[in-house]
Design a protein around this motif. Sequence first.
Motif, short mmCIF file in Angstrom:
data_model
loop_
_atom_site.label_atom_id
_atom_site.label_comp_id
_atom_site.label_asym_id
_atom_site.label_seq_id
_atom_site.Cartn_x
_atom_site.Cartn_y
_atom_site.Cartn_z
N LEU A 199 0.77 -0.94 0.25
CA LEU A 199 -0.21 0.10 -0.07
C LEU A 199 1.34 1.47 -0.09
CD1 LEU A 199 -2.69 1.24 0.11
CD2 LEU A 199 -2.45 1.36 2.32
N GLU A 224 0.42 4.00 -3.18
CA GLU A 224 0.47 5.69 -2.49
C GLU A 224 1.19 5.80 -2.94
OE1 GLU A 224 -1.74 4.80 1.63
OE2 GLU A 224 -0.33 4.58 1.54
N ARG A 225 2.71 6.15 -2.93
CA ARG A 225 3.69 7.26 -4.17
C ARG A 225 3.55 6.75 -5.11
NH1 ARG A 225 6.15 5.23 0.51
NH2 ARG A 225 7.14 3.47 -0.21
N GLU A 243 0.48 9.78 -6.22
CA GLU A 243 0.64 10.44 -5.84
C GLU A 243 1.73 11.08 -7.34
OE1 GLU A 243 0.88 13.91 -4.32
OE2 GLU A 243 -0.41 12.48 -3.65
N ALA A 256 -4.14 8.70 -4.71
CA ALA A 256 -3.15 8.25 -3.44
C ALA A 256 -4.07 8.66 -1.89
CB ALA A 256 -1.89 9.39 -3.10
N ALA A 268 -6.18 5.37 -2.27
CA ALA A 268 -5.83 3.78 -2.48
C ALA A 268 -6.26 2.78 -1.79
CB ALA A 268 -3.69 4.40 -2.25
N ASP A 269 -6.35 2.38 -0.15
CA ASP A 269 -6.29 1.82 0.63
C ASP A 269 -7.98 1.13 0.02
OD1 ASP A 269 -6.32 -0.98 2.21
OD2 ASP A 269 -7.66 0.63 3.92
#
Length: 141
Positions: free
Chosen positions: A11, A15-16, A19, A28, A31-32
Amino acid sequence: MRVAALTRSWLADAERLLEAACPFDRAAAVADEKLFGAGPSGEPSAFGAWHADALVGVAAVAARYLRVLAVAPGARRQGIGGALLDACEAAARTAGQPRLRALDQPGNYLAPGIDERNAQTIEWLARRGWQRGVEVRTNVL
């Protein structure tokens, strides 16, 4: 390049990646939810693409909705997006869904579809045979 199921252990990397890859929305930040969270259409199937040990692309599909698809800017034009989209389309077909919609799953108020400013993605999907809907798509901020 390798495409396989993506787990929550990735995760932070996802996220990175989101982004950097999604300038027109806040992917981002969600994301989860988009990769792993259940939605009105059920549990998603999340996929990642790796070069060696580096995550370079992510995608998720739930029922007839492509929830997210992104490739790191430096890894584009190498077939990664196509491989991720193929994985999502195959998962949808296995679930009995012959057609997909992009990024507009009910309840998705942050980014209700592909933003009109994201011409590169819209053109890429058109080259892959996707048809554009009639609704104008802008982010709700």
